[in-house]
Design a protein around this motif. Structure first.
Motif, PDB file in Angstrom:
ATOM      1  N   VAL A   1       0.850  -1.183   0.000  1.00 42.32           N
ATOM      2  CA  VAL A   1       0.000   0.000   0.000  1.00 42.32           C
ATOM      3  C   VAL A   1       0.893   1.243   0.000  1.00 42.32           C
ATOM      4  N   LEU A   2       0.729   2.057  -1.000  1.00 42.50           N
ATOM      5  CA  LEU A   2       1.476   3.314  -1.085  1.00 42.50           C
ATOM      6  C   LEU A   2       0.585   4.451  -0.600  1.00 42.50           C
ATOM      7  N   VAL A   3       0.963   5.055   0.509  1.00 44.08           N
ATOM      8  CA  VAL A   3       0.227   6.191   1.052  1.00 44.08           C
ATOM      9  C   VAL A   3       1.068   7.433   0.829  1.00 44.08           C
ATOM     10  N   GLN A   4       0.619   8.302  -0.040  1.00 45.57           N
ATOM     11  CA  GLN A   4       1.358   9.517  -0.380  1.00 45.57           C
ATOM     12  C   GLN A   4       0.554  10.722   0.068  1.00 45.57           C
TER      13      GLN A   4
ATOM     14  N   ASP B   1       1.870  18.476 -11.249  1.00 48.82           N
ATOM     15  CA  ASP B   1       2.491  17.186 -11.557  1.00 48.82           C
ATOM     16  C   ASP B   1       2.167  16.110 -10.531  1.00 48.82           C
ATOM     17  N   PHE B   2       1.273  16.400  -9.620  1.00 50.68           N
ATOM     18  CA  PHE B   2       1.016  15.468  -8.530  1.00 50.68           C
ATOM     19  C   PHE B   2       0.490  14.124  -9.032  1.00 50.68           C
ATOM     20  N   ALA B   3      -0.515  14.136  -9.899  1.00 48.80           N
ATOM     21  CA  ALA B   3      -1.105  12.883 -10.382  1.00 48.80           C
ATOM     22  C   ALA B   3      -0.076  12.054 -11.145  1.00 48.80           C
ATOM     23  N   GLU B   4       0.756  12.716 -11.946  1.00 46.89           N
ATOM     24  CA  GLU B   4       1.796  11.982 -12.669  1.00 46.89           C
ATOM     25  C   GLU B   4       2.776  11.337 -11.701  1.00 46.89           C
TER      26      GLU B   4
ATOM     27  N   TRP C   1      -9.141  21.647  -6.110  1.00 47.79           N
ATOM     28  CA  TRP C   1      -8.029  20.839  -6.641  1.00 47.79           C
ATOM     29  C   TRP C   1      -8.148  19.416  -6.110  1.00 47.79           C
ATOM     30  N   ARG C   2      -8.546  18.483  -6.993  1.00 46.83           N
ATOM     31  CA  ARG C   2      -8.806  17.104  -6.599  1.00 46.83           C
ATOM     32  C   ARG C   2      -8.303  16.134  -7.668  1.00 46.83           C
ATOM     33  N   PRO C   3      -7.003  15.989  -7.816  1.00 49.59           N
ATOM     34  CA  PRO C   3      -6.462  15.039  -8.791  1.00 49.59           C
ATOM     35  C   PRO C   3      -6.744  13.605  -8.360  1.00 49.59           C
ATOM     36  N   THR C   4      -7.308  12.817  -9.248  1.00 46.37           N
ATOM     37  CA  THR C   4      -7.678  11.439  -8.897  1.00 46.37           C
ATOM     38  C   THR C   4      -7.196  10.419  -9.914  1.00 46.37           C
ATOM     39  N   GLY C   5      -6.403  10.835 -10.893  1.00 49.45           N
ATOM     40  CA  GLY C   5      -5.940   9.841 -11.858  1.00 49.45           C
ATOM     41  C   GLY C   5      -4.975  10.419 -12.868  1.00 49.45           C
ATOM     42  N   PHE C   6      -4.284   9.515 -13.553  1.00 53.60           N
ATOM     43  CA  PHE C   6      -3.341   9.900 -14.603  1.00 53.60           C
ATOM     44  C   PHE C   6      -3.244   8.748 -15.591  1.00 53.60           C
TER      45      PHE C   6
ATOM     46  N   GLN D   1      -3.852   3.682 -17.415  1.00 53.31           N
ATOM     47  CA  GLN D   1      -4.603   4.557 -16.527  1.00 53.31           C
ATOM     48  C   GLN D   1      -4.416   4.140 -15.080  1.00 53.31           C
ATOM     49  N   LEU D   2      -4.157   5.117 -14.209  1.00 54.53           N
ATOM     50  CA  LEU D   2      -4.161   4.911 -12.762  1.00 54.53           C
ATOM     51  C   LEU D   2      -5.226   5.815 -12.167  1.00 54.53           C
ATOM     52  N   ASP D   3      -6.196   5.243 -11.489  1.00 54.05           N
ATOM     53  CA  ASP D   3      -7.189   5.990 -10.736  1.00 54.05           C
ATOM     54  C   ASP D   3      -6.946   5.704  -9.255  1.00 54.05           C
ATOM     55  N   PHE D   4      -6.883   6.757  -8.456  1.00 48.48           N
ATOM     56  CA  PHE D   4      -6.580   6.562  -7.040  1.00 48.48           C
ATOM     57  C   PHE D   4      -7.531   7.385  -6.178  1.00 48.48           C
ATOM     58  N   PRO D   5      -7.885   6.862  -4.996  1.00 45.32           N
ATOM     59  CA  PRO D   5      -8.770   7.604  -4.091  1.00 45.32           C
ATOM     60  C   PRO D   5      -8.013   8.718  -3.375  1.00 45.32           C
TER      61      PRO D   5
END
Length: 338
Positions: A75-78, A88-91, A121-126, A136-140
């Protein structure tokens, strides 16, 4: 005032990771088998994220957990704790995700807590789609700003991250008003003491709140005096720990002053000696100042002889007197030789 949101978050996430997941990511928390140990892999994550193109590092954690269905999962918690919008956060989440998978060949769940004050500001994927290929990566995400509307309700919740969130939001709201921040910090401290939690948890969370809600020295001393008096009236058992935190802060300030003094003293061969002497003197002075503050809060203004004894004592003696002050009922008991 310069706020530091990074260091306290690192500490509180490590010490209370299950509660962190339960508060901000309850769906993920429900799928993890918390009866089995979880392991932080900070060194492994650092080795995977040193490239310059990743830009400014955010607070991030890589944790090995076990799911209830029996599968082991990384589990990656960032955590975004800088309070600013990052294009560049989502990338970066995407890059971390595939690098961890490439290293361990385990499924990776990436998730982010955004503590900035921009509600939109709510980035949820890249990802991308090219020539029939989709990546595609979608993250909560959990958005700290969403709790701004229920700060009053946070005080009634049993999860420690409710108070941590309240401290973070109130620190943002009082960034330019130190007096309002002192009042808010005092209220949160009393709420913390009212919790039916074990001693160490209260100490840990107070340290985090104290770290997040920084105050100018004069207001900090006023707050700590109030805490000591409150504990005396309430017959609390955390006094020695709060005093020890104050001693550590005083020592750190003394170390800084001593380092500055030491750097000014010598040149060439004398420089190292000057720095060492300055460090020792600064540490002793910081501890002496904090002890005097605690004794004034407990026993009233110090007479000249008591102040002189503190000023003339070495660090070891000051520490012994600080320990005596926890249960002493008079200054004479504090200064006893044994």
């Amino acid at each position: 005032m310069s706020d530091d949101y990074d260091s306290p978050w690192k500490e509180v996430v490590i010490h209370h990771f299950p509660e962190f997941m339960a508060f901000y990511f309850p769906q993920a928390h429900a799928q993890i088998d918390w009866s089995l140990p979880h392991v932080f892999l900070d060194q492994e994550l650092a080795a995977l994220s040193r490239d310059a193109e990743l830009g400014k590092r955010l607070l991030d954690k890589l944790v090995s957990v076990h799911k209830l269905d029996g599968d082991e999962q990384w589990v990656l918690v960032q955590l975004e704790v800088q309070g600013w919008r990052d294009a560049d956060f989502a990338e970066r989440m995407f890059v971390y995700n595939y690098r961890v998978y490439d290293r361990y060949r385990h499924p990776v769940a990436s998730m982010a807590l955004l503590t900035d004050d921009n509600r939109y500001w709510r980035p949820t994927g890249f990802g991308w789609r090219q020539l029939g290929c989709t990546m595609q990566l979608d993250f909560p995400i959990a958005k700290m700003h969403d709790y701004a509307y229920v700060i009053a309700d946070l005080a009634n919740q049993d999860n420690p991250f409710a108070l941590v969130s309240a401290a973070h939001l109130l620190a943002q709201n009082t960034r330019n008003d130190a007096h309002r921040r002192r009042i808010a910090k005092w209220r949160l401290t009393k709420m913390l003491y009212e919790r039916d939690w074990d001693r160490q948890r209260i100490i840990d969370l107070y340290r985090v709140m104290d770290w997040i809600m920084r105050l100018p020295p004069a207001l900090e001393q006023r707050l700590r005096t109030g805490i000591v008096q409150f504990e005396r009236r309430s017959d609390m058992t955390y006094l020695s720990s709060i005093e020890r935190i104050g001693m550590e802060i005083g020592e750190r300030e003394g170390l800084k002053r001593g380092l500055d003094e030491g750097r000014k003293r010598g040149l060439d061969e004398g420089r190292k000696q000057g720095i060492d002497e300055g460090l020792q003197q600064g540490q002793r002075r910081g501890a002496a100042d904090m002890l005097a503050l605690v004794l004034k809060a407990r026993f009233g203004p110090l007479d000249p002889s008591a102040q002189s004894r503190i000023d003339a004592a070495d660090t070891r003696q000051i520490t012994r007197w600080a320990e005596n002050s926890v249960h002493a009922d008079s200054l004479d008991a504090v200064f006893r030789s044994e």
